[in-house]
Design an enzyme around this catalytic site. Structure first.
Site, mmCIF file in Angstrom:
data_model
loop_
_atom_site.group_PDB
_atom_site.id
_atom_site.type_symbol
_atom_site.label_atom_id
_atom_site.label_comp_id
_atom_site.label_asym_id
_atom_site.label_seq_id
_atom_site.Cartn_x
_atom_site.Cartn_y
_atom_site.Cartn_z
ATOM 1 N N ASP A 17 32.894 56.337 -14.290
ATOM 2 C CA ASP A 17 34.515 55.888 -13.858
ATOM 3 C C ASP A 17 35.094 56.624 -12.606
ATOM 4 O O ASP A 17 34.879 57.690 -12.585
ATOM 5 C CB ASP A 17 35.377 56.107 -15.231
ATOM 6 C CG ASP A 17 36.601 55.105 -15.266
ATOM 7 O OD1 ASP A 17 36.622 54.275 -14.288
ATOM 8 O OD2 ASP A 17 37.529 55.319 -16.049
ATOM 9 N N ASN A 19 35.464 55.374 -9.468
ATOM 10 C CA ASN A 19 34.941 54.673 -8.214
ATOM 11 C C ASN A 19 36.068 54.156 -7.359
ATOM 12 O O ASN A 19 36.233 54.486 -6.187
ATOM 13 C CB ASN A 19 33.871 53.720 -8.175
ATOM 14 C CG ASN A 19 32.602 53.994 -8.898
ATOM 15 O OD1 ASN A 19 32.416 55.383 -9.013
ATOM 16 N ND2 ASN A 19 31.689 53.166 -9.076
ATOM 17 N N ASN A 65 34.841 43.805 -17.606
ATOM 18 C CA ASN A 65 34.985 44.131 -16.261
ATOM 19 C C ASN A 65 34.864 42.584 -15.257
ATOM 20 O O ASN A 65 35.490 42.503 -14.210
ATOM 21 C CB ASN A 65 33.825 45.010 -15.274
ATOM 22 C CG ASN A 65 34.186 46.563 -15.676
ATOM 23 O OD1 ASN A 65 33.284 47.348 -15.876
ATOM 24 N ND2 ASN A 65 35.272 46.837 -16.147
ATOM 25 N N GLU A 197 29.025 64.805 -28.636
ATOM 26 C CA GLU A 197 29.922 65.685 -28.422
ATOM 27 C C GLU A 197 30.530 65.046 -27.067
ATOM 28 O O GLU A 197 29.915 64.490 -25.983
ATOM 29 C CB GLU A 197 29.370 66.960 -28.016
ATOM 30 C CG GLU A 197 28.992 67.824 -28.990
ATOM 31 C CD GLU A 197 30.012 68.080 -29.920
ATOM 32 O OE1 GLU A 197 31.060 68.466 -29.468
ATOM 33 O OE2 GLU A 197 29.781 68.251 -31.216
HETATM 34 C C1 IPE Z 1 34.684 51.417 -18.235
HETATM 35 O O1 IPE Z 1 35.810 51.698 -17.253
HETATM 36 C C2 IPE Z 1 33.572 50.640 -17.976
HETATM 37 C C3 IPE Z 1 32.624 51.234 -17.114
HETATM 38 C C4 IPE Z 1 32.737 52.326 -16.520
HETATM 39 C C5 IPE Z 1 31.631 50.341 -16.270
HETATM 40 P P1 IPE Z 1 36.720 50.881 -16.947
HETATM 41 O O2 IPE Z 1 37.676 51.363 -15.688
HETATM 42 O O3 IPE Z 1 36.431 49.374 -16.889
HETATM 43 O O4 IPE Z 1 37.880 51.295 -18.264
HETATM 44 P P2 IPE Z 1 39.223 51.179 -18.447
HETATM 45 O O5 IPE Z 1 39.761 49.577 -18.091
HETATM 46 O O6 IPE Z 1 39.927 52.161 -17.625
HETATM 47 O O7 IPE Z 1 39.352 51.319 -19.952
HETATM 48 C C1 IPE Z 2 33.975 52.331 -12.630
HETATM 49 O O1 IPE Z 2 34.949 52.837 -11.538
HETATM 50 C C2 IPE Z 2 32.862 51.390 -12.084
HETATM 51 C C3 IPE Z 2 33.275 50.176 -12.819
HETATM 52 C C4 IPE Z 2 33.937 50.060 -13.844
HETATM 53 C C5 IPE Z 2 32.457 49.077 -12.536
HETATM 54 P P1 IPE Z 2 36.278 51.921 -11.639
HETATM 55 O O2 IPE Z 2 36.191 50.719 -10.868
HETATM 56 O O3 IPE Z 2 36.631 51.761 -12.861
HETATM 57 O O4 IPE Z 2 37.311 52.855 -10.712
HETATM 58 P P2 IPE Z 2 38.827 53.139 -11.303
HETATM 59 O O5 IPE Z 2 38.793 53.614 -12.542
HETATM 60 O O6 IPE Z 2 39.624 51.940 -10.820
HETATM 61 O O7 IPE Z 2 39.133 54.265 -10.323
HETATM 62 MG MG MG Z 3 37.970 52.625 -14.274
#
Ligand code: IPE
Ligand code: IPE
Ligand code: MG
Length: 234
Positions: A17, A19, A65, A197
């Site tokens: 998470d 990115n 997603n 954990e």
């Molecule tokens: C969880 O991350 C899914 C992945 C990392 C693929 P999200 O960014 O989608 O989750 P929420 O929306 O913050 O809970």
């Molecule tokens: C995780 O990063 C990757 C996917 C869920 C595909 P995010 O895209 O959720 O990045 P943030 O959480 O918005 O920073």
């Molecule tokens: Mg995210």
């Protein structure tokens, strides 16, 4: 990493998470963060599977997603197609077996083809298993398992038998890491994390490097896992 007194988890899970925020803080588009995240996945999976851990499950794309803007979803899907097609060589060289967990529906033929080729080619690799959760949801996995059980006309089932109906026959997760400082599970491997954990480093996934992973292992080593029993230290 020195393996001296460190505990090595058999199965590690990572919710990749942050990115988007990583890119935003650098004044770049969210998609640049996904590219950096994908590159880091190769680097960190090599490191983790070379450290004695046998299974690594990563959350790359959740069933939810698909609710993101279409441009972002398309970018990610193209990244999967190009990345998996190009990196079969990388995973062969590293001797890593790649498998996928998730629903095939809603994924394009091109994505499915890239996934299938990756699985076929790396099937006999022996230096650990990378389980990429793509179009994956923990609840969806449980519901899909229940539907398979109904089809098999089972009436009574044990936990051990139930486990066999999940997407992959993997041991429970020992250490579950979520990067970016969010402290939630977001539907990741609900069955498999029951005694994991949990560890929540602040850094965004593209910055989750070897040093950050070593910190996670140091923390994991300190944890007293009791599984409902009493402490070994008493
Ligand atoms: C969880 O991350 C899914 C992945 C990392 C693929 P999200 O960014 O989608 O989750 P929420 O929306 O913050 O809970
Ligand atoms: C995780 O990063 C990757 C996917 C869920 C595909 P995010 O895209 O959720 O990045 P943030 O959480 O918005 O920073
Ligand atoms: Mg995210």
């Amino acid at each position: 990493m020195s393996e001296g007194k460190l505990k090595i988890p058999m199965h590690v899970g990572i919710i990749l998470d942050g990115n988007g925020r990583w890119a935003k803080e650098k004044g770049m588009k969210r998609t640049a963060g996904h590219l950096a995240g994908y590159k880091n996945l190769k680097r960190i999976s090599k490191y983790i599977l070379n450290s004695g851990t046998k299974y690594l499950s990563v959350f790359a794309f959740s069933t939810e997603n698909f609710n993101r803007p279409i441009e972002e979803v398309n970018y990610l899907m193209n990244l999967f197609i190009e990345g998996f097609n190009k990196d079969r060589k990388f995973f062969m060289k590293e001797n890593i077996k790649v498998v996928f967990s998730g629903r095939r529906e809603k994924l394009s033929q091109e994505v499915l083809h890239a996934m299938d080729k990756m699985m076929e080619e790396t099937e006999n690799n022996t230096n650990g298993v990378l389980n990429i959760c793509l179009n994956y949801g923990g609840r969806a996995e449980i519901v899909d398992a229940v539907n398979k059980i109904i089809k098999d006309n089972k009436e009574n089932i044990t936990e051990e038998e139930f486990k066999k109906y999940l997407y992959r026959d993997l041991p429970d997760i020992d250490l579950m890491i979520r990067t970016s400082g969010e402290i939630r599970i977001s539907n990741f491997m609900l069955w498999q994390i029951s005694y994991a954990e949990l560890y929540f480093p602040k850094c965004y996934f593209p910055d989750f490097n070897e040093l950050e992973y070593d910190r996670a292992i140091e923390e994991y080593t300190k944890r007293d896992r009791r599984f409902g029993g009493t402490s070994k230290n008493e």
